[in-house]
Design a protein around this motif. Structure first.
Motif, PDB file in Angstrom:
ATOM      1  N   VAL A  99      41.393  -4.626  19.279  1.00 10.04           N
ATOM      2  CA  VAL A  99      41.389  -3.981  17.963  1.00 10.04           C
ATOM      3  C   VAL A  99      41.476  -2.475  18.148  1.00 10.04           C
ATOM      4  N   SER A 100      42.355  -1.842  17.404  1.00  5.71           N
ATOM      5  CA  SER A 100      42.497  -0.390  17.532  1.00  5.71           C
ATOM      6  C   SER A 100      41.240   0.302  17.023  1.00  5.71           C
ATOM      7  N   ILE A 101      40.687   1.178  17.830  1.00  8.17           N
ATOM      8  CA  ILE A 101      39.400   1.781  17.522  1.00  8.17           C
ATOM      9  C   ILE A 101      39.514   2.870  16.457  1.00  8.17           C
ATOM     10  N   LYS A 102      38.378   3.149  15.819  1.00  7.20           N
ATOM     11  CA  LYS A 102      38.327   4.170  14.779  1.00  7.20           C
ATOM     12  C   LYS A 102      37.158   5.111  15.024  1.00  7.20           C
ATOM     13  N   LYS A 103      37.110   6.157  14.238  1.00  3.86           N
ATOM     14  CA  LYS A 103      36.096   7.196  14.420  1.00  3.86           C
ATOM     15  C   LYS A 103      34.978   7.042  13.394  1.00  3.86           C
ATOM     16  N   PRO A 104      33.721   7.129  13.828  1.00  4.55           N
ATOM     17  CA  PRO A 104      32.620   7.055  12.858  1.00  4.55           C
ATOM     18  C   PRO A 104      32.542   8.321  12.016  1.00  4.55           C
ATOM     19  N   LEU A 105      31.819   8.215  10.937  1.00  3.71           N
ATOM     20  CA  LEU A 105      31.564   9.386  10.108  1.00  3.71           C
ATOM     21  C   LEU A 105      30.744  10.400  10.889  1.00  3.71           C
ATOM     22  N   ASN A 106      31.087  11.675  10.754  1.00  2.00           N
ATOM     23  CA  ASN A 106      30.285  12.718  11.375  1.00  2.00           C
ATOM     24  C   ASN A 106      28.919  12.777  10.697  1.00  2.00           C
ATOM     25  N   ALA A 107      27.862  12.627  11.459  1.00  6.51           N
ATOM     26  CA  ALA A 107      26.521  12.665  10.864  1.00  6.51           C
ATOM     27  C   ALA A 107      26.207  14.065  10.356  1.00  6.51           C
ATOM     28  N   PHE A 108      25.545  14.142   9.219  1.00  9.02           N
ATOM     29  CA  PHE A 108      25.128  15.437   8.688  1.00  9.02           C
ATOM     30  C   PHE A 108      23.736  15.784   9.217  1.00  9.02           C
ATOM     31  N   LEU A 109      23.397  17.039   9.170  1.00  4.09           N
ATOM     32  CA  LEU A 109      22.117  17.508   9.689  1.00  4.09           C
ATOM     33  C   LEU A 109      20.964  16.863   8.926  1.00  4.09           C
ATOM     34  N   GLY A 110      20.057  16.220   9.661  1.00  9.25           N
ATOM     35  CA  GLY A 110      18.919  15.562   9.039  1.00  9.25           C
ATOM     36  C   GLY A 110      19.142  14.103   8.706  1.00  9.25           C
ATOM     37  N   GLU A 111      20.340  13.599   8.959  1.00  5.25           N
ATOM     38  CA  GLU A 111      20.634  12.194   8.662  1.00  5.25           C
ATOM     39  C   GLU A 111      19.756  11.275   9.510  1.00  5.25           C
ATOM     40  N   LEU A 112      19.250  10.203   8.896  1.00  5.39           N
ATOM     41  CA  LEU A 112      18.316   9.289   9.549  1.00  5.39           C
ATOM     42  C   LEU A 112      18.847   7.862   9.529  1.00  5.39           C
ATOM     43  N   PHE A 113      18.461   7.106  10.546  1.00  7.89           N
ATOM     44  CA  PHE A 113      18.807   5.688  10.587  1.00  7.89           C
ATOM     45  C   PHE A 113      17.629   4.904  11.148  1.00  7.89           C
ATOM     46  N   PHE A 114      17.222   3.860  10.427  1.00  6.86           N
ATOM     47  CA  PHE A 114      16.139   2.975  10.851  1.00  6.86           C
ATOM     48  C   PHE A 114      16.643   1.526  10.800  1.00  6.86           C
ATOM     49  N   ALA A 115      16.292   0.747  11.803  1.00  9.51           N
ATOM     50  CA  ALA A 115      16.657  -0.671  11.793  1.00  9.51           C
ATOM     51  C   ALA A 115      15.699  -1.439  12.688  1.00  9.51           C
ATOM     52  N   LYS A 116      15.609  -2.743  12.440  1.00 11.10           N
ATOM     53  CA  LYS A 116      14.799  -3.637  13.270  1.00 11.10           C
ATOM     54  C   LYS A 116      15.625  -4.869  13.626  1.00 11.10           C
ATOM     55  N   TYR A 117      15.265  -5.492  14.744  1.00  9.09           N
ATOM     56  CA  TYR A 117      15.922  -6.712  15.206  1.00  9.09           C
ATOM     57  C   TYR A 117      14.846  -7.660  15.715  1.00  9.09           C
ATOM     58  N   THR A 118      15.028  -8.946  15.437  1.00  6.89           N
ATOM     59  CA  THR A 118      14.086  -9.961  15.897  1.00  6.89           C
ATOM     60  C   THR A 118      14.847 -11.029  16.659  1.00  6.89           C
TER      61      THR A 118
END
Length: 405
Positions: A99-118
């Motif tokens: 699959v032809s790859i793509k570019k993620p969105l540029n994160a803005f200053l202070g951007e947060l990400f939270f996730a959990k996995y079980t």
């Protein structure tokens, strides 16, 4: 791990020649670092770069495995396995090598990400927290942990991109994996990548160079990425060997080789017998489902909520919506920077803090003698999670202030 990487989606198996030409034209006109440059909307992935650290958390049993192993040399092998397994989703997010790859969105200053996995087998659970702690230059700080097993990884990455026929992605930074039970640290690298395939219209990543994962127990995993060249080699190919620092590296305990995006095998370094095979595509190796709050319940600074309109536009190929929604966020950020400059108040990260490079004793102890430099001046110091930063989080994180002002 990473951080700002090129990523792909399932929506395309090949890149359009016209679109590839469009991207080449854009890249060719820009000199210097491209990390904060916005790609044409059709080349964007439906996620932000700040999500990338989840590649280590998506398989909780794999992440926690070193904490459940009593042998230090086998722990090093399990850390190597975790590192290699994470590469596929780190560089091929939501897709595969065709699959032809793509570019993620540029994160803005202070951007947060939270996730959990079980883990569905009940072996472990993981949590990930990431924050964009700098925008110029772009720096992402990460924390991944399995609390019940006392194992955690913290790291940070500054990404620089240049274009010279291929897109070169250089990462400055590292991660440290700590295992409480053995008071053991593992220093992990962030490989340099090239995005290739501009002539074939199917873009793909290759990792290059030799890197080491260094354990405080004395064991070293030396990994050499070669990949496919113009005339020879296999796509995403690597070779790795594990040895003790006091022993002959030419007589390793374990040898691993294969494709980090498809599969590999581990052999006993003495007998040559295959002791483990790993197939990335096997069903049992699928990532666990990501657990995150509904977008409407997220804080305004959380990635999925802040970029929701953009993400939906990318998924629906609605490029006008993508451009309009991106502009709102980006202009809001520009105005915040202007306001800060006018008031003389500097931005303060929410979860992470920076310490001087000379105070990072774990790095200096493990990197001694292996020609690995900290480069703290390039990353605004060394980034680590603030004490208690994840305890009792309550929204709104920044009061009435949102990413658009």
């Amino acid at each position: 791990m990473t951080t700002q990487q090129i990523v792909l989606t399932r929506s395309e198996t090949k890149g359009s020649p016209m679109r590839i030409t469009e991207l080449v034209k854009v890249l060719s006109t820009i000199k210097g670092d491209l990390a904060n440059i916005t790609a044409p909307p059709s080349f964007l992935a439906p996620s932000s770069v700040v999500e990338n650290p989840r590649c280590w958390a998506e398989r909780p049993a794999v992440f926690a495995a070193p904490a459940l192993e009593s042998s230090p040399q086998k722990r090093s092998l399990l850390v190597l396995r975790m590192f290699l397994i994470g590469l596929r989703n780190q560089y091929y997010i939501a897709g595969g090598p065709n699959v032809s790859i793509k570019k993620p969105l540029n994160a803005f200053l202070g951007e947060l990400f939270f996730a959990k996995y079980t883990d569905k087998a009940g072996i472990a659970s993981t949590e990930v927290a990431a924050e964009q702690v700098s925008h110029h230059p772009p720096i992402t700080a990460i924390h991944v942990a399995s609390r019940e097993h006392g194992i955690r990884a913290e790291g940070y990455s500054r990404v620089e991109m240049t274009f010279s026929g291929s897109l070169n992605v250089r990462q400055t930074g590292h991660a440290v994996l700590h295992i409480d039970k053995y008071d053991e640290d593992h220093l992990l690298p962030l490989p340099t990548a090239q995005v290739r395939g501009f002539l074939s219209t199917c873009l793909y990543p290759e990792l290059w160079g030799t890197y080491k994962i260094v354990s405080s127990s004395g064991y070293i995993s030396e990994i050499t990425f070669s990949g496919a060249g113009f005339l020879r080699g296999k796509k995403n190919y690597f070779e790795a060997r594990i040895f003790h620092k006091d022993d002959d590296r030419e007589k390793p305990l374990y040898v691993a080789s294969g494709s980090w995006s498809k599969g590999w095998e581990v052999k006993d370094g003495v007998t040559g017998k295959i002791i483990k095979q790993y197939d990335v595509e096997a069903e049992e190796n699928d990532p666990e489902p990501m657990q995150i709050a509904d977008v409407k319940d997220q804080d305004p600074w959380e990635s999925r909520r802040a970029w929701n309109d953009v993400i939906q536009g990318v998924r629906g190929s609605d490029w006008m919506t993508v451009s309009r929604a991106k502009h709102i966020v980006e202009e809001g950020q520009r105005q915040m920077r202007r306001d800060e400059k006018a008031s003389g108040v500097s931005w303060q990260p929410f979860l992470f803090e920076s310490i001087p490079g000379e105070e990072h004793s774990v790095f200096h102890r493990l990197a001694e003698g292996i020609n690995w430099h900290l480069s703290a001046s390039e990353t605004k110091g060394v980034w680590r999670l603030k004490d208690g930063a994840l305890d009792g989080l309550q929204t709104p994180f920044r009061g009435a202030l949102t990413p658009i002002g």
